[in-house]
Design a protein around this motif. Structure first.
Motif, mmCIF file in Angstrom:
data_model
loop_
_atom_site.group_PDB
_atom_site.id
_atom_site.type_symbol
_atom_site.label_atom_id
_atom_site.label_comp_id
_atom_site.label_asym_id
_atom_site.label_seq_id
_atom_site.Cartn_x
_atom_site.Cartn_y
_atom_site.Cartn_z
ATOM 1 N N ASP A 79 0.858 -1.186 0.008
ATOM 2 C CA ASP A 79 -0.038 -0.013 0.148
ATOM 3 C C ASP A 79 0.842 1.145 -0.073
ATOM 4 O OD1 ASP A 79 0.947 0.458 2.634
ATOM 5 O OD2 ASP A 79 -0.614 -0.156 3.319
ATOM 6 N N GLN A 98 2.178 2.813 2.405
ATOM 7 C CA GLN A 98 3.129 2.834 3.338
ATOM 8 C C GLN A 98 4.005 1.973 3.229
ATOM 9 O OE1 GLN A 98 -0.188 4.196 4.196
ATOM 10 N NE2 GLN A 98 0.935 6.192 4.714
ATOM 11 N N GLU A 99 3.572 0.730 3.062
ATOM 12 C CA GLU A 99 4.876 -0.311 3.237
ATOM 13 C C GLU A 99 4.666 -1.457 2.098
ATOM 14 O OE1 GLU A 99 4.207 -1.352 7.031
ATOM 15 O OE2 GLU A 99 2.294 -2.332 6.660
ATOM 16 N N THR A 137 9.198 5.181 3.452
ATOM 17 C CA THR A 137 9.970 6.117 3.838
ATOM 18 C C THR A 137 11.579 5.711 3.588
ATOM 19 O OG1 THR A 137 9.667 5.211 5.793
ATOM 20 C CG2 THR A 137 8.377 7.158 5.670
ATOM 21 N N ASP A 194 13.828 12.329 -0.973
ATOM 22 C CA ASP A 194 13.229 13.651 -0.651
ATOM 23 C C ASP A 194 12.919 14.291 -2.065
ATOM 24 O OD1 ASP A 194 12.905 13.258 1.836
ATOM 25 O OD2 ASP A 194 14.497 14.623 2.673
ATOM 26 N N ALA A 195 11.801 14.976 -1.863
ATOM 27 C CA ALA A 195 11.221 15.850 -3.074
ATOM 28 C C ALA A 195 12.069 17.214 -3.061
ATOM 29 C CB ALA A 195 9.705 16.073 -3.074
ATOM 30 N N TRP A 196 12.004 17.992 -4.012
ATOM 31 C CA TRP A 196 12.574 19.411 -4.058
ATOM 32 C C TRP A 196 11.621 20.261 -3.307
ATOM 33 C CZ3 TRP A 196 9.117 17.974 -7.901
ATOM 34 C CH2 TRP A 196 8.178 18.719 -8.228
ATOM 35 N N PHE A 197 10.230 19.751 -3.322
ATOM 36 C CA PHE A 197 9.201 20.516 -2.762
ATOM 37 C C PHE A 197 8.237 19.473 -2.348
ATOM 38 C CE2 PHE A 197 5.165 22.875 -2.897
ATOM 39 C CZ PHE A 197 5.282 23.800 -1.919
ATOM 40 N N TYR A 198 7.775 19.502 -0.942
ATOM 41 C CA TYR A 198 6.679 18.583 -0.594
ATOM 42 C C TYR A 198 5.523 19.299 -0.255
ATOM 43 C CZ TYR A 198 5.063 14.696 2.298
ATOM 44 O OH TYR A 198 4.083 13.747 2.654
ATOM 45 N N LEU A 199 4.587 18.773 -0.998
ATOM 46 C CA LEU A 199 3.142 19.337 -0.576
ATOM 47 C C LEU A 199 2.211 18.085 0.010
ATOM 48 C CD1 LEU A 199 0.948 21.468 -0.777
ATOM 49 C CD2 LEU A 199 0.593 20.790 -2.994
ATOM 50 N N GLU A 257 5.378 12.365 -1.435
ATOM 51 C CA GLU A 257 6.716 12.491 -2.597
ATOM 52 C C GLU A 257 6.289 12.059 -4.011
ATOM 53 O OE1 GLU A 257 7.196 11.229 0.627
ATOM 54 O OE2 GLU A 257 8.510 12.268 1.456
#
Lengths: 364, 283
Positions: A256, A258-259, A284, A289-294, A297
């Protein structure tokens, strides 16, 4: 800076706003927006620096654009995408791609002819856990997969309510297009277009104009049988939740957002790092990491890959190409036809029967 | 601000569901909050979820027990709005959260363009609606929740931060604050709006998990003295051992507090002990 990608986000609804924020924050993008008049456009145009056009035709006519992000109601996708491709503009289109898969196929061809980056916003293919599921599947470690369950649940329509385009079947609303398209798109990624669709039900819970729940059985001649169970009238979920489980001859695989959980009966050379029994990997640890997180990811990552492909002069999308989204549009059409007629759609090839073995009383 | 703030972790769907089951009754939430409170953790950072209204009610009802109980509200509760937008459309959702007989509901129903000052007024009404549940409690710091902060930030609608800032200061006499996943970028945007040394709550952890804009940019921002940071996700969803995580944070300049979520007495006491050991002297 002329090296930036000039990109217009078209349609500032729920998805469009979020796309707009992410594109606008991207260091390689120079952003414009386009939406018809309305309360929000009115407020935004007086409060942000980005120019907002009110007419798509004028936008295409007046602005020099490298790319567009189409996030309008689904029935507008086909004509808007075609207008952009006709001008050699790269296209990122929100899902579902086109309501008529003949349009999807034609636009796939047009994009290829023009050598444009043409991508559709099936963001689950950018979720770390589902990418890991794909990697495990492709490694062959799971053995022969025979049994798949694809699900999505969430709280969209919880009571009878007023109609919007999202609740109108003709405009590409409904649980099938809005929700079921996601797990189906993942199944297409894993196994391709199904050979046969049976047992489809498009059920209504609260809606009058469209479906709130979807059931279907999908069969691949050289692959598994999958059951689809989707419901967008389920308040026990905070937001949409998509999950896929599959059983193969060497174990069970589940993912899903998450995992990703894998049970292996025997370890496999093609999948180092996974021992026998359960191994769990979290999105995780599988995600950069994204350049910008809304809001996750995956939403940032799909746009980043699109912008990079345009910037670097790639002639095609790295993932979620028009061709792959066309597979999903075809699958959606098969489910609709099956639900409407009650007849199987497509042909299942009967599996070659295994010759019966002669056995004695205690033969094994 | 207190060194240690208690929060509710909403990051993982699995955890959220387990919490929804465990905290179905307000009693169960109060039980955990009581453990934290009795450990000396007096500040509860929370969304404006309907359930929190019941917690506020309990706190108001027992002033002797909860004399120092402090809320740090984070607004808006994003799913509530997202679902309302799906259900009612953008304008419909706005109307849904406005007082029914108010001026703005009438103006919205009219469907004509609104003047800037009307839009600002509407934003203030929405803030007041979210704050209603906290009437009569202590709310010295009030946050914009991260999806909303980052949506405004991404769109470049930074004037909204100014509206929020001024209203929180003027009406509530509180400190405006912002949760974000993009701290370096937000810090610059706030500076452009003339908001100096803001309180920002963001992921800050040793492995750089979900620190968008880059680990180094975060450290530079913290060292610059331009931000009063509240660190969240210090354990990076369990990837960093608690002792190592808190020790590392304690040596960073600019981090004034840590917010953490826990549901067992053991975890609450464990984190409290680590913060007492590493962060007490740092002030």
């Amino acid at each position: 800076m002329s090296s930036k990608v000039r990109i217009a986000v078209v349609g500032l609804g729920k998805m469009g706003l979020s796309h707009f924020a992410m594109v606008n924050a991207h260091p390689d993008a120079e952003t414009l927006a386009c939406d018809g008049s309305g309360f929000l456009v009115d407020v935004l145009s007086r409060n942000i620096a980005t120019p907002i056009h009110k007419d798509y035709a004028v936008l295409l006519e007046k602005e020099r654009l490298d790319a567009v992000v189409i996030a309008t109601p689904s029935r507008l996708h086909a004509p808007m995408v075609r207008a952009a491709l006709d001008r050699d503009i790269h296209v990122f289109c929100e899902k579902p791609f086109c309501l008529d898969w003949a349009d999807s196929a034609a636009l796939t061809e047009l994009a290829a002819e023009r050598g444009r980056v043409a991508q559709v916003g099936y963001h689950y293919r950018y979720v770390g856990a589902f990418r890991e599921m794909k990697r495990i599947l492709d490694s062959g470690a799971l053995g022969r997969v025979t049994h798949v369950l694809a699900e999505a649940y969430g709280p969209v329509v919880l009571r009878p309510k007023r109609a919007t385009w999202r609740t109108s079947k003709e405009e590409g609303g409904g649980c099938l297009y809005d929700y079921a398209a996601h797990p189906l798109n993942l199944l297409n990624w894993f196994f391709g277009t199904p050979d046969q669709v049976t047992g489809s039900v498009l059920g209504q819970v609260f809606s009058e104009g469209t479906d709130d729940e979807v059931f279907s059985t999908l069969r691949w001649n050289d692959g598994p049988t999958a059951q689809l169970s989707v419901n967008w009238s389920d308040e026990s979920y905070r937001k949409m939740s998509t999950k896929i489980a599959m059983i193969g001859t060497n174990g069970r695989l589940y993912a899903d957002r998450q995992e990703c959980q894998l049970y292996l009966r025997e370890p496999h050379d093609a999948l180092p790092g996974y021992g026998p029994g359960w191994t769990v990997k979290y999105t995780t640890e599988l995600t950069e990491d994204a350049w910008f997180y809304l809001r996750g990811e995956e939403y940032s990552a799909q746009l980043a890959e699109f912008i990079a492909a345009v910037r670097d002069g790639k002639g095609a999308a790295a993932e979620n190409s028009f061709a792959s989204a066309t597979e999903t549009d075809r699958t959606l059409a098969m489910i609709i036809e099956n639900a409407e007629t009650g007849l199987p759609v497509g042909a299942a090839r009967a599996r070659a029967p295994e010759p019966a073995k002669r056995r004695g009383w205690f033969g094994r | 601000m207190d060194r240690l703030l208690f929060g509710i972790n909403h990051m993982s769907e699995e955890k959220a569901r387990a919490q929804a089951m465990r905290f179905r009754k307000t009693d169960a939430i109060m039980e955990v909050l009581d453990i934290a409170y009795d450990e000396g953790i007096r500040t509860f950072m929370c969304t404006t979820h309907d359930r929190i209204a019941e917690v506020a009610e309990r706190v108001r009802a027992n002033p002797a027990r909860y004399r120092d109980f402090t809320f740090y509200p984070c607004m808006p509760y994003a799913h509530k709005y997202a679902n309302a937008v799906t259900e009612h459309g953008m304008v419909g959702a706005l109307k849904h959260f406005m007082p029914e007989d108010g001026l703005f509901a009438t103006a919205l129903a009219g469907g004509k363009a609104l003047a800037t000052r009307e839009v600002d007024g509407m934003a203030r009404v929405l803030i007041d609606m979210e704050m209603k549940m906290f009437a009569g409690t202590k709310t010295p710091v009030i946050f914009v929740q991260n999806v909303f902060t980052d949506l405004l930030l991404g769109m470049g609608f930074t004037r909204a931060f100014r509206i929020f800032h001024d209203h929180i200061v003027e009406k509530y006499g509180a400190e405006p604050a912002y949760i974000t996943m993009n701290m370096p970028m937000l810090l610059d945007a706030l500076a452009k709006e003339g908001i100096e040394r803001p309180i920002i709550c963001a992921n800050i952890n040793k492995i750089g998990f979900r620190m968008s804009g880059g680990f180094d940019a975060y450290l530079d921002a913290l060292k610059s003295g331009r931000v009063r940071a509240i660190a969240m996700s210090v354990y990076a969803s369990g990837a960093i051992p608690p002792d190592e995580a808190i020790h590392w944070i304690s040596e960073l300049p600019g981090v004034e507090s840590i917010v953490f979520g826990a549901s067992s007495a053991g975890n609450i006491r464990g984190t409290k002990a680590l913060v007492d050991r590493y962060m007490r002297v740092a002030a």
